[in-house]
Design a protein around this motif. Structure first.
Motif, mmCIF file in Angstrom:
data_model
loop_
_atom_site.group_PDB
_atom_site.id
_atom_site.type_symbol
_atom_site.label_atom_id
_atom_site.label_comp_id
_atom_site.label_asym_id
_atom_site.label_seq_id
_atom_site.Cartn_x
_atom_site.Cartn_y
_atom_site.Cartn_z
ATOM 1 N N LEU A 8 0.828 -1.204 0.000
ATOM 2 C CA LEU A 8 0.000 0.000 0.000
ATOM 3 C C LEU A 8 0.865 1.257 0.000
ATOM 4 C CD1 LEU A 8 -3.003 0.838 0.113
ATOM 5 C CD2 LEU A 8 -2.786 0.956 2.595
ATOM 6 N N ILE A 9 1.886 1.283 0.845
ATOM 7 C CA ILE A 9 2.760 2.465 0.949
ATOM 8 C C ILE A 9 3.557 2.667 -0.336
ATOM 9 C CG2 ILE A 9 4.778 3.430 2.128
ATOM 10 C CD1 ILE A 9 3.711 2.086 4.706
ATOM 11 N N LEU A 10 4.170 1.596 -0.832
ATOM 12 C CA LEU A 10 5.032 1.716 -2.007
ATOM 13 C C LEU A 10 4.250 2.111 -3.258
ATOM 14 C CD1 LEU A 10 7.286 -1.411 -1.413
ATOM 15 C CD2 LEU A 10 8.064 0.965 -1.433
ATOM 16 N N VAL A 11 3.098 1.494 -3.469
ATOM 17 C CA VAL A 11 2.299 1.819 -4.658
ATOM 18 C C VAL A 11 1.746 3.234 -4.551
ATOM 19 C CG1 VAL A 11 0.228 1.215 -5.982
ATOM 20 C CG2 VAL A 11 1.750 -0.586 -5.147
ATOM 21 N N THR A 12 1.369 3.637 -3.354
ATOM 22 C CA THR A 12 0.873 4.999 -3.144
ATOM 23 C C THR A 12 1.949 6.035 -3.467
ATOM 24 O OG1 THR A 12 -0.683 4.267 -1.436
ATOM 25 C CG2 THR A 12 -0.090 6.592 -1.436
ATOM 26 N N LEU A 13 3.162 5.807 -2.992
ATOM 27 C CA LEU A 13 4.271 6.713 -3.295
ATOM 28 C C LEU A 13 4.570 6.740 -4.790
ATOM 29 C CD1 LEU A 13 6.730 5.858 -0.368
ATOM 30 C CD2 LEU A 13 5.454 7.993 -0.680
ATOM 31 N N LEU A 14 4.506 5.563 -5.417
ATOM 32 C CA LEU A 14 4.807 5.461 -6.842
ATOM 33 C C LEU A 14 3.791 6.240 -7.682
ATOM 34 C CD1 LEU A 14 6.308 4.313 -9.270
ATOM 35 C CD2 LEU A 14 5.019 2.183 -8.987
ATOM 36 N N THR A 15 2.512 6.050 -7.424
ATOM 37 C CA THR A 15 1.493 6.742 -8.223
ATOM 38 C C THR A 15 1.479 8.247 -7.932
ATOM 39 O OG1 THR A 15 -0.166 6.042 -6.582
ATOM 40 C CG2 THR A 15 0.009 4.748 -8.610
ATOM 41 N N ALA A 16 1.825 8.628 -6.703
ATOM 42 C CA ALA A 16 1.946 10.061 -6.409
ATOM 43 C C ALA A 16 3.092 10.677 -7.216
ATOM 44 C CB ALA A 16 2.180 10.269 -4.913
ATOM 45 N N ALA A 17 4.228 9.984 -7.277
ATOM 46 C CA ALA A 17 5.395 10.500 -8.007
ATOM 47 C C ALA A 17 5.131 10.582 -9.506
ATOM 48 C CB ALA A 17 6.615 9.614 -7.730
ATOM 49 N N THR A 18 4.466 9.573 -10.069
ATOM 50 C CA THR A 18 4.199 9.607 -11.516
ATOM 51 C C THR A 18 3.162 10.676 -11.859
ATOM 52 O OG1 THR A 18 2.611 7.782 -11.277
ATOM 53 C CG2 THR A 18 4.859 7.218 -11.917
ATOM 54 N N ALA A 19 2.221 10.919 -10.958
ATOM 55 C CA ALA A 19 1.259 12.007 -11.188
ATOM 56 C C ALA A 19 1.966 13.359 -11.191
ATOM 57 C CB ALA A 19 0.168 11.975 -10.120
ATOM 58 N N LEU A 20 2.972 13.517 -10.345
ATOM 59 C CA LEU A 20 3.731 14.769 -10.310
ATOM 60 C C LEU A 20 4.559 14.948 -11.579
ATOM 61 C CD1 LEU A 20 4.786 14.780 -6.558
ATOM 62 C CD2 LEU A 20 3.403 16.523 -7.701
ATOM 63 N N LEU A 21 5.150 13.870 -12.084
ATOM 64 C CA LEU A 21 5.878 13.969 -13.353
ATOM 65 C C LEU A 21 4.952 14.411 -14.481
ATOM 66 C CD1 LEU A 21 8.243 10.834 -13.352
ATOM 67 C CD2 LEU A 21 8.938 13.225 -13.480
ATOM 68 N N SER A 22 3.735 13.888 -14.487
ATOM 69 C CA SER A 22 2.753 14.302 -15.491
ATOM 70 C C SER A 22 2.341 15.757 -15.282
ATOM 71 C CB SER A 22 1.530 13.385 -15.409
ATOM 72 O OG SER A 22 0.487 13.856 -16.228
#
Length: 440
Positions: A8-22
């Protein structure tokens, strides 16, 4: 697909980071969205228009490939995680909102799909278990894509030579004629030899034509420099995404592509450690070769638009699978994606120098698409036959024909596993209506 706090933590961090790149216009996952992004970045398209385009391009892939592959295997995939963050990142007017929405999507995926998968496994007709039939045709079919690419680029004569050699390699491995130290799957041997032959043919063609003079492309170099400078500013985010992708892949939560997802599912459910390791190596090799095929597409659009792939050139996937532990995977993933960003300009020059290799990459992508369509069709038919014999096949065929007759709203690559899952759902409905008996 088990729910754990780490996932949960890792996927949440990952999708937050990719949303910021977008959000910052540094990277998106969808290949078709990348060339349009400069319209938004340079102010010719507003945020609402851009998010509408992103949604229109991506929603079909999310609903088909993204969801069906995850339900079939229990593994997360890029279409499910990163296409929505493309949309959410562009949609959000503030960076903090983009991060929040991206994180929310990660939580929704992990929690929601875990519950959905648990519910589906309780059905009397075990269609998720039957979806395991997809893996064998995918593994065998994908190993043949280099032969098809050779036929496309160099003609049927060289294709026959390559096919014969690849078949001989398979027979040699299956008969145990290799030393025991070379513990190769037949498909891995086929894939390696086929790719080597493709590269040899391409380099030979370039060498023959080199006497005509090399083409130096200086014009436009300044705009390439300007575009890549934008990407360098996003380097910390790329490093973070590379680390997180490699970690979730190493922890067996994530598969990087359609060519590795079913192989990894088999690897993680195998009965022996030796079989698991062999299948993981095969998945890593498959994604490595797939990444090579996509270099020209991703690198060229990055150089001309200043928008990279959100997972770079995708070499981070095999790195994640193969690392011995999550810590090393994270370090290696961050380094690999950072190097890809920094090496973009040089990659552009290499592609100009070897036009046949660039052309081979185009044929690789076409071949992968062709063999995957056939493999997923065969695998899906095997799955529905296991679910419900001829009744299952009849339902599957009706779903396929309806999609074809209505102008193919779902692409075939996504349709086959999606139709197989739909067949399982319908068979369960028929069971509850006492119109179908499993195994009957």
């Amino acid at each position: 697909m088990e729910l754990t706090i780490a996932k949960l933590i890792l996927v949440t961090l990952l999708t937050a980071a990719t949303a910021l790149l977008s959000h910052f216009g540094r990277a998106v996952f969808h290949d078709g969205l990348r060339p349009i992004m400069p319209e938004f970045i340079e102010g010719r398209m507003n945020r609402g228009e851009m998010s509408s385009v992103a949604f229109g391009l991506s929603v079909g892939f999310i609903a088909s490939i993204g969801i069906s592959f995850t339900l079939s295997t229990g593994l997360l995939n890029p279409w499910l995680l990163f296409l929505p963050t493309d949309i959410l990142g562009v949609f959000a007017g503030k960076a903090w909102l983009a991060g929040l929405l991206g994180a929310g999507w990660g939580i929704a995926v992990v929690v929601g799909l875990t519950g959905v998968q648990a519910a589906l496994t309780a059905f009397p007709v075990d269609f998720l278990g039957a979806m395991g039939e997809l893996s064998s045709p995918v593994l065998a079919g994908f190993a043949l894509f280099p032969v098809l690419a050779i036929v496309y680029q160099f003609g049927w004569r060289k294709g026959i030579v390559a096919g014969s050699i690849v078949l001989l390699v398979r027979v040699v491995i299956e008969q145990g004629l290799l030393p025991e130290s070379l513990n190769l799957l037949p498909e891995a041997g086929q894939l390696f030899i086929g790719t080597v032959l493709l590269v040899i043919f391409a380099l030979s063609k370039d060498r023959k034509h080199s006497s005509n003079g090399e083409t130096e492309v200086e014009e436009g170099e300044s705009i390439f420099v300007e575009r890549t400078q934008r990407l360098y500013k996003g380097l910390p985010f790329f490093a973070l995404v590379g680390a997180l992708v490699a970690i979730v892949a190493n922890l067996q939560y994530f598969a990087g592509s359609e060519v590795s997802v079913f192989t990894l599912h088999d690897a993680y459910t195998a009965d022996s450690a030796a079989e698991t390791n062999s299948l993981i190596q095969q998945a890593a090799l498959s994604d490595l070769l797939r990444a090579i095929g996509f270099i020209p597409l991703i690198a060229t659009t990055a150089l001309t638009t200043g928008v990279f792939g959100v997972v770079g050139l995708t070499f981070v996937f095999p790195v994640g699978y193969l690392m011995p532990n999550p810590v090393l995977a994270g370090i290696a993933g961050a380094i690999v994606l950072s190097i890809e960003v920094l090496m973009l300009s040089r990659l552009g020059k290499v592609m100009e120098r070897f036009p046949s290799l660039r052309e081979a990459s185009d044929n690789i992508r076409t071949s992968i698409s062709s063999v995957m369509e056939i493999a997923l069709l065969v695998g899906s038919v095997l799955a529905v036959l296991e679910m419900g014999s001829v009744t299952g096949f009849t339902i599957f065929a009706l779903l396929y024909l309806f999609n074809e007759a209505t102008g193919r709203p779902v692409i075939r690559l996504a349709l086959y596993p999606l139709a197989a899952i739909g067949t399982g759902v319908i068979l369960n409905i028929l069971y509850y209506l006492q119109l179908f008996t499993p195994g009957g």
